[in-house]
Design a protein around this motif. Structure first.
Motif, PDB file in Angstrom:
ATOM      1  N   VAL A  34       0.847  -1.196   0.000  1.00  0.00           N
ATOM      2  CA  VAL A  34       0.000   0.000   0.000  1.00  0.00           C
ATOM      3  C   VAL A  34       0.879   1.240   0.000  1.00  0.00           C
ATOM      4  CG1 VAL A  34      -1.719   1.303   1.320  1.00  0.00           C
ATOM      5  CG2 VAL A  34      -1.924  -1.177   1.125  1.00  0.00           C
ATOM      6  N   GLU A  35       1.952   1.208   0.770  1.00  0.00           N
ATOM      7  CA  GLU A  35       2.852   2.356   0.864  1.00  0.00           C
ATOM      8  C   GLU A  35       3.495   2.670  -0.486  1.00  0.00           C
ATOM      9  OE1 GLU A  35       3.049  -0.361   2.898  1.00  0.00           O
ATOM     10  OE2 GLU A  35       2.159   0.509   4.698  1.00  0.00           O
ATOM     11  N   THR A  36       3.864   1.636  -1.238  1.00  0.00           N
ATOM     12  CA  THR A  36       4.469   1.834  -2.556  1.00  0.00           C
ATOM     13  C   THR A  36       3.479   2.478  -3.517  1.00  0.00           C
ATOM     14  OG1 THR A  36       5.921  -0.064  -2.243  1.00  0.00           O
ATOM     15  CG2 THR A  36       5.553   0.662  -4.515  1.00  0.00           C
ATOM     16  N   VAL A  37       2.238   1.985  -3.517  1.00  0.00           N
ATOM     17  CA  VAL A  37       1.221   2.546  -4.409  1.00  0.00           C
ATOM     18  C   VAL A  37       0.946   3.995  -4.045  1.00  0.00           C
ATOM     19  CG1 VAL A  37      -1.174   2.344  -5.183  1.00  0.00           C
ATOM     20  CG2 VAL A  37       0.193   0.287  -4.855  1.00  0.00           C
ATOM     21  N   ILE A  38       0.879   4.301  -2.756  1.00  0.00           N
ATOM     22  CA  ILE A  38       0.629   5.677  -2.308  1.00  0.00           C
ATOM     23  C   ILE A  38       1.785   6.584  -2.705  1.00  0.00           C
ATOM     24  CG2 ILE A  38       0.424   7.146  -0.251  1.00  0.00           C
ATOM     25  CD1 ILE A  38      -1.261   4.796   0.963  1.00  0.00           C
ATOM     26  N   GLU A  39       3.015   6.112  -2.556  1.00  0.00           N
ATOM     27  CA  GLU A  39       4.169   6.933  -2.952  1.00  0.00           C
ATOM     28  C   GLU A  39       4.168   7.171  -4.457  1.00  0.00           C
ATOM     29  OE1 GLU A  39       7.190   9.434  -2.985  1.00  0.00           O
ATOM     30  OE2 GLU A  39       6.108   8.765  -1.209  1.00  0.00           O
ATOM     31  N   ARG A  40       3.826   6.157  -5.232  1.00  0.00           N
ATOM     32  CA  ARG A  40       3.732   6.343  -6.682  1.00  0.00           C
ATOM     33  C   ARG A  40       2.630   7.346  -7.028  1.00  0.00           C
ATOM     34  NH1 ARG A  40       4.507   0.292  -9.267  1.00  0.00           N
ATOM     35  NH2 ARG A  40       6.664   0.048  -8.643  1.00  0.00           N
ATOM     36  N   GLN A  91      -7.995   6.405  13.731  1.00  0.00           N
ATOM     37  CA  GLN A  91      -7.398   5.509  14.726  1.00  0.00           C
ATOM     38  C   GLN A  91      -7.979   4.108  14.620  1.00  0.00           C
ATOM     39  OE1 GLN A  91      -7.882   7.437  18.557  1.00  0.00           O
ATOM     40  NE2 GLN A  91      -5.725   7.991  18.513  1.00  0.00           N
ATOM     41  N   GLY A  92      -7.099   3.133  14.723  1.00  0.00           N
ATOM     42  CA  GLY A  92      -7.508   1.740  14.701  1.00  0.00           C
ATOM     43  C   GLY A  92      -7.789   1.187  13.319  1.00  0.00           C
ATOM     44  N   LEU A  93      -7.601   1.979  12.296  1.00  0.00           N
ATOM     45  CA  LEU A  93      -7.862   1.533  10.930  1.00  0.00           C
ATOM     46  C   LEU A  93      -6.564   1.035  10.309  1.00  0.00           C
ATOM     47  CD1 LEU A  93     -10.181   1.474   8.792  1.00  0.00           C
ATOM     48  CD2 LEU A  93      -9.271   3.628   7.955  1.00  0.00           C
ATOM     49  N   THR A  94      -6.560  -0.214   9.892  1.00  0.00           N
ATOM     50  CA  THR A  94      -5.372  -0.778   9.249  1.00  0.00           C
ATOM     51  C   THR A  94      -5.358  -0.374   7.777  1.00  0.00           C
ATOM     52  OG1 THR A  94      -6.471  -2.815   8.577  1.00  0.00           O
ATOM     53  CG2 THR A  94      -5.469  -2.792  10.790  1.00  0.00           C
ATOM     54  N   PRO A  95      -4.207  -0.477   7.125  1.00  0.00           N
ATOM     55  CA  PRO A  95      -4.163  -0.182   5.690  1.00  0.00           C
ATOM     56  C   PRO A  95      -5.150  -1.041   4.892  1.00  0.00           C
ATOM     57  CG  PRO A  95      -1.941  -0.234   6.551  1.00  0.00           C
ATOM     58  CD  PRO A  95      -2.851  -0.694   7.665  1.00  0.00           C
ATOM     59  N   GLU A  96      -5.276  -2.319   5.255  1.00  0.00           N
ATOM     60  CA  GLU A  96      -6.201  -3.203   4.542  1.00  0.00           C
ATOM     61  C   GLU A  96      -7.644  -2.730   4.696  1.00  0.00           C
ATOM     62  OE1 GLU A  96      -3.799  -4.266   6.670  1.00  0.00           O
ATOM     63  OE2 GLU A  96      -2.409  -5.098   5.190  1.00  0.00           O
ATOM     64  N   GLN A  97      -8.013  -2.268   5.895  1.00  0.00           N
ATOM     65  CA  GLN A  97      -9.374  -1.775   6.116  1.00  0.00           C
ATOM     66  C   GLN A  97      -9.621  -0.484   5.336  1.00  0.00           C
ATOM     67  OE1 GLN A  97      -9.033  -1.662  10.380  1.00  0.00           O
ATOM     68  NE2 GLN A  97     -10.445  -3.381  10.628  1.00  0.00           N
ATOM     69  N   ALA A  98      -8.619   0.388   5.303  1.00  0.00           N
ATOM     70  CA  ALA A  98      -8.761   1.630   4.536  1.00  0.00           C
ATOM     71  C   ALA A  98      -8.948   1.327   3.058  1.00  0.00           C
ATOM     72  CB  ALA A  98      -7.542   2.529   4.752  1.00  0.00           C
ATOM     73  N   VAL A  99      -8.150   0.409   2.522  1.00  0.00           N
ATOM     74  CA  VAL A  99      -8.278   0.032   1.116  1.00  0.00           C
ATOM     75  C   VAL A  99      -9.656  -0.578   0.870  1.00  0.00           C
ATOM     76  CG1 VAL A  99      -7.416  -1.530  -0.673  1.00  0.00           C
ATOM     77  CG2 VAL A  99      -5.798  -0.197   0.688  1.00  0.00           C
ATOM     78  N   ALA A 100     -10.120  -1.444   1.789  1.00  0.00           N
ATOM     79  CA  ALA A 100     -11.431  -2.074   1.632  1.00  0.00           C
ATOM     80  C   ALA A 100     -12.539  -1.021   1.589  1.00  0.00           C
ATOM     81  CB  ALA A 100     -11.684  -3.067   2.765  1.00  0.00           C
ATOM     82  N   ARG A 101     -12.425   0.003   2.406  1.00  0.00           N
ATOM     83  CA  ARG A 101     -13.420   1.090   2.374  1.00  0.00           C
ATOM     84  C   ARG A 101     -13.451   1.761   1.008  1.00  0.00           C
ATOM     85  NH1 ARG A 101     -13.182   4.594   7.984  1.00  0.00           N
ATOM     86  NH2 ARG A 101     -13.983   2.922   9.301  1.00  0.00           N
ATOM     87  N   PHE A 102     -12.277   2.055   0.485  1.00  0.00           N
ATOM     88  CA  PHE A 102     -12.227   2.738  -0.804  1.00  0.00           C
ATOM     89  C   PHE A 102     -12.653   1.835  -1.948  1.00  0.00           C
ATOM     90  CE2 PHE A 102     -10.340   6.021   1.623  1.00  0.00           C
ATOM     91  CZ  PHE A 102     -10.656   7.171   0.932  1.00  0.00           C
ATOM     92  N   VAL A 103     -12.384   0.548  -1.830  1.00  0.00           N
ATOM     93  CA  VAL A 103     -12.867  -0.383  -2.852  1.00  0.00           C
ATOM     94  C   VAL A 103     -14.390  -0.321  -2.904  1.00  0.00           C
ATOM     95  CG1 VAL A 103     -13.165  -2.843  -3.392  1.00  0.00           C
ATOM     96  CG2 VAL A 103     -10.885  -1.941  -2.877  1.00  0.00           C
ATOM     97  N   SER A 104     -15.023  -0.318  -1.742  1.00  0.00           N
ATOM     98  CA  SER A 104     -16.490  -0.270  -1.739  1.00  0.00           C
ATOM     99  C   SER A 104     -17.004   1.080  -2.217  1.00  0.00           C
ATOM    100  CB  SER A 104     -17.043  -0.610  -0.354  1.00  0.00           C
ATOM    101  OG  SER A 104     -16.732   0.385   0.586  1.00  0.00           O
ATOM    102  N   TRP A 105     -16.271   2.143  -1.984  1.00  0.00           N
ATOM    103  CA  TRP A 105     -16.703   3.478  -2.417  1.00  0.00           C
ATOM    104  C   TRP A 105     -16.439   3.714  -3.905  1.00  0.00           C
ATOM    105  CZ3 TRP A 105     -13.968   6.249   2.216  1.00  0.00           C
ATOM    106  CH2 TRP A 105     -14.715   6.051   3.380  1.00  0.00           C
ATOM    107  N   ILE A 106     -15.364   3.158  -4.426  1.00  0.00           N
ATOM    108  CA  ILE A 106     -14.947   3.425  -5.801  1.00  0.00           C
ATOM    109  C   ILE A 106     -15.547   2.427  -6.797  1.00  0.00           C
ATOM    110  CG2 ILE A 106     -12.915   3.455  -7.321  1.00  0.00           C
ATOM    111  CD1 ILE A 106     -11.401   4.720  -4.907  1.00  0.00           C
ATOM    112  N   VAL A 162       0.202  -6.544  -1.840  1.00  0.00           N
ATOM    113  CA  VAL A 162       0.716  -7.656  -1.057  1.00  0.00           C
ATOM    114  C   VAL A 162      -0.352  -8.022  -0.036  1.00  0.00           C
ATOM    115  CG1 VAL A 162       2.510  -8.370   0.564  1.00  0.00           C
ATOM    116  CG2 VAL A 162       3.095  -6.875  -1.346  1.00  0.00           C
ATOM    117  N   PRO A 163      -0.754  -9.295   0.008  1.00  0.00           N
ATOM    118  CA  PRO A 163      -1.777  -9.670   0.993  1.00  0.00           C
ATOM    119  C   PRO A 163      -1.229  -9.596   2.407  1.00  0.00           C
ATOM    120  CG  PRO A 163      -1.018 -11.602  -0.241  1.00  0.00           C
ATOM    121  CD  PRO A 163      -0.334 -10.407  -0.819  1.00  0.00           C
ATOM    122  N   ALA A 164      -2.140  -9.337   3.345  1.00  0.00           N
ATOM    123  CA  ALA A 164      -1.758  -9.282   4.751  1.00  0.00           C
ATOM    124  C   ALA A 164      -1.372 -10.691   5.208  1.00  0.00           C
ATOM    125  CB  ALA A 164      -2.923  -8.758   5.586  1.00  0.00           C
ATOM    126  N   SER A 165      -0.592 -10.758   6.282  1.00  0.00           N
ATOM    127  CA  SER A 165      -0.232 -12.060   6.835  1.00  0.00           C
ATOM    128  C   SER A 165      -1.497 -12.729   7.379  1.00  0.00           C
ATOM    129  CB  SER A 165       0.798 -11.877   7.956  1.00  0.00           C
ATOM    130  OG  SER A 165       0.174 -11.277   9.072  1.00  0.00           O
TER     131      SER A 165
END
Length: 181
Positions: A34-40, A91-106, A162-165
């Motif tokens: 996620v960090e790589t995509v955001i930096e790009r 607070q308490g939002l993981t990168p995966e949860q943030a991405v999931a929110r945007f997937v549902s919004w986009i 990259v999938p989460a562990s």
């Protein structure tokens, strides 16, 4: 540097051109954090702003292709930068949860036909003296099409993350549920 007709051609990992086909099969299989995509996305936004500013300061005409590429890149970058903002400030939002929110919004943008433009009807309704309104209607439709393409690109990039562990996936089971909502 890159092709002057392609403002984002020299930035690695950035979409160039108006085709939705991937540049190469290896780029399609590349996994990203996620960090790589955001930096790009940051790099893409900065590069496009510099390119457009440079062209305008030289008095160059911006072609439809350049405008499409810049607006697509800016839309995509805007969404990824909003993901980053959510990761940083909710607070308490993981990168995966943030991405999931945007997937549902986009996701709805990829199939949005609500702004379809019937050119023949628009010309008759608006009349010949309303070039301004007709041009605005066409621009609105073009922006909707750019959002559709950007949504498809965003969702394709999400599939390459990259999938989460397994431990993180167990903690983040609500993220998948939110993406389906």
């Amino acid at each position: 540097m890159g092709n002057p007709q392609r403002p984002d051609a020299s930035v690695p990992g950035i979409r160039t051109g108006t085709s939705s086909a991937p540049a190469s099969s290896s780029a399609q299989r590349e996994t990203l954090s996620v960090e790589t995509v955001i930096e790009r996305a940051r790099q893409m936004r900065q590069h496009n702003a510099e390119t457009v500013g440079r062209r305008l300061s030289r008095g160059e005409r911006l072609s439809a292709e350049v405008l499409y590429d810049v607006l697509h890149a800016q839309t995509l970058a805007g969404w990824w930068l909003l993901v980053d903002r959510h990761i940083q400030h909710v607070q308490g939002l993981t990168p995966e949860q943030a991405v999931a929110r945007f997937v549902s919004w986009i996701s709805p943008y990829q199939d949005d036909d609500s702004s379809a433009l019937d050119t023949a009807t628009s010309s008759r309704v608006l009349g010949l003296r309303c070039e301004h309104e007709l041009a605005l209607a066409h621009i609105e439709r073009a922006l909707a099409l750019i959002r559709q393409d950007a949504a498809r690109t965003f969702l394709a990039q999400v599939t390459r993350l990259v999938p989460a562990s397994p431990a993180e996936q167990a903690l983040d089971s609500s993220a998948g549920q939110e993406a389906e909502a």
